[in-house]
Design an enzyme around this catalytic site. Structure first.
Site, mmCIF file in Angstrom:
data_model
loop_
_atom_site.group_PDB
_atom_site.id
_atom_site.type_symbol
_atom_site.label_atom_id
_atom_site.label_comp_id
_atom_site.label_asym_id
_atom_site.label_seq_id
_atom_site.Cartn_x
_atom_site.Cartn_y
_atom_site.Cartn_z
ATOM 1 C CG HIS A 169 -0.340 0.137 2.534
ATOM 2 N ND1 HIS A 169 0.588 -0.744 3.031
ATOM 3 C CD2 HIS A 169 -0.530 1.078 3.509
ATOM 4 C CE1 HIS A 169 0.944 -0.366 4.245
ATOM 5 N NE2 HIS A 169 0.298 0.737 4.555
ATOM 6 C CG ASP B 135 5.062 2.909 7.145
ATOM 7 O OD1 ASP B 135 4.192 3.244 6.329
ATOM 8 O OD2 ASP B 135 4.822 2.215 8.160
ATOM 9 C CG HIS B 136 4.270 -0.332 4.142
ATOM 10 N ND1 HIS B 136 4.218 -1.663 4.484
ATOM 11 C CD2 HIS B 136 3.879 0.359 5.244
ATOM 12 C CE1 HIS B 136 3.795 -1.776 5.743
ATOM 13 N NE2 HIS B 136 3.584 -0.557 6.213
ATOM 14 C CG HIS C 116 -3.960 -0.042 6.284
ATOM 15 N ND1 HIS C 116 -3.927 0.059 7.645
ATOM 16 C CD2 HIS C 116 -2.848 0.619 5.847
ATOM 17 C CE1 HIS C 116 -2.861 0.754 8.005
ATOM 18 N NE2 HIS C 116 -2.197 1.107 6.930
ATOM 19 C CG HIS D 202 3.781 -2.316 10.675
ATOM 20 N ND1 HIS D 202 2.831 -1.516 11.290
ATOM 21 C CD2 HIS D 202 4.146 -1.668 9.557
ATOM 22 C CE1 HIS D 202 2.633 -0.436 10.553
ATOM 23 N NE2 HIS D 202 3.429 -0.502 9.497
ATOM 24 C CG HIS E 36 -0.080 4.413 4.790
ATOM 25 N ND1 HIS E 36 -0.899 3.634 5.555
ATOM 26 C CD2 HIS E 36 -0.817 5.528 4.455
ATOM 27 C CE1 HIS E 36 -2.085 4.230 5.690
ATOM 28 N NE2 HIS E 36 -2.055 5.373 5.031
ATOM 29 C CG ASP F 65 0.611 -1.306 7.576
ATOM 30 O OD1 ASP F 65 1.486 -2.172 7.724
ATOM 31 O OD2 ASP F 65 0.828 -0.088 7.646
HETATM 32 ZN ZN LIG Z 1 -0.072 1.691 6.561
#
Ligand SMILES: [Zn+2]
Length: 300
Positions: free
Chosen positions: A61, A65-66, A139, A267, A63, A209
């Site tokens: 996804h 941090d990914h 999510h 995570h 976001h 997530d």
């Molecule tokens: Zn996320």
């Protein structure tokens, strides 16, 4: 057998020597990258993952941090003159993001970057050696999990018997997949006479997530290893719910319901300096739980 090397096990902000999410799955001589948080290329170097063997990258996804490490990795592959095509799987807008970053820097990749937008549950890859499926998790923004399964033939040849009955080598593959064999003089030999059961096809499910939910349970049922996020401890269950994340206890409940072999947690929120309590909390529900640790390769 295949392996999962943890490159990043933290959520959101890098902290306590933990990096944002990334994992390298080594299977059939290839490396598959699952998510690519900031710093992933350094982690690849630190833990001796073969960058040239990366054939496919999967982004769960959008976001940051990914995937904030993705453009750096793609650019480095260009700088070292990669020529083999690279397959990239992710939510549709990822293509615009990459295209924009490449165009403003006037970069032309020396290799083909083949983008596959993710949508609904689907089979993404089917090779002779493995199969990869995707499924939606829940999510705040569209987010996907991935299921990687080995693809061995179900039966193994018995060399003595196939020699004895003079089965031609060209027929071996059919035998491995269950066919019977007719000898030159017309005798029918049942498959079980010439083969023995093959290796079990092992499987790994990566649930990025997600909120605590049963909705994707059918996709992860009885996998050998399940990675499920556990951003918080259960004292923060309310916060987890509000932010579409899970707790260690909830991850363990999913592992138990899905009857998986083993659970890997990750995570972790930067709120927690030590993460040992995550393991204890999950093990109380599902004993076959381990913390994912950066630099460690877990065999599936
Ligand atoms: Zn996320």
């Amino acid at each position: 057998m295949f392996g999962v090397t943890i490159l990043g096990n933290n959520s959101a902000v890098p902290a306590h020597d933990r990096h944002p999410t990334a994992q390298a799955v080594t299977i059939a001589g290839e490396v598959l990258l699952l998510d690519c948080g900031e710093g992933t290329q350094m982690q690849i170097k630190n833990y001796h993952v073969k960058r040239s063997r990366i054939t496919r990258i999967f982004i769960s996804h959008l976001h940051g941090d990914h995937y904030f490490g993705l453009i750096g990795l793609i650019s480095s592959m260009a700088l070292i003159n990669r020529t083999t095509p690279l397959h990239l799987y992710g939510p549709a807008p990822l293509k615009e993001l990459i295209d924009l970053q490449l165009s403003v820097s006037d970069s032309i990749l020396p290799y083909e970057l083949i983008f596959h937008p993710l949508e609904g549950p689907a089979v993404l890859v089917q090779t002779a050696k493995y199969r990869i499926e995707t499924f939606p998790v829940e999510h705040k923004i569209p987010c996907y999990g991935f299921l990687i399964r080995e693809n061995h033939a179900p039966r193994k040849i018995d060399p003595d018997l196939t020699r004895q009955y003079e089965v031609p080598q060209a027929y071996f593959e059919k035998l491995q997949w269950g066919a019977d064999y007719q000898t030159k003089d017309g005798r029918l030999l049942k498959n079980e006479m010439l083969t023995v059961p093959g290796r079990k096809n092992l499987s790994y499910a990566y649930c990025a997530d997600t909120l605590f939910t049963d909705s994707f349970l059918p996709f992860i049922k009885q996998v050998d290893v399940l990675y499920h996020e556990s951003t918080y401890l259960d004292d923060f269950a309310e916060q987890a719910k509000n932010r579409f994340h899970s707790t260690a206890k909830q991850a363990a409940m999913i592992a138990e319901r899905a009857e998986v072999g083993r659970l890997l947690l990750g995570h972790f929120s930067s709120k927690f300096k030590g993460v040992q309590p995550f393991e204890a909390e999950a093990r109380a529900v599902f004993p076959y739980t381990d913390l994912s640790q950066e630099g460690v390769t877990y065999l599936v």
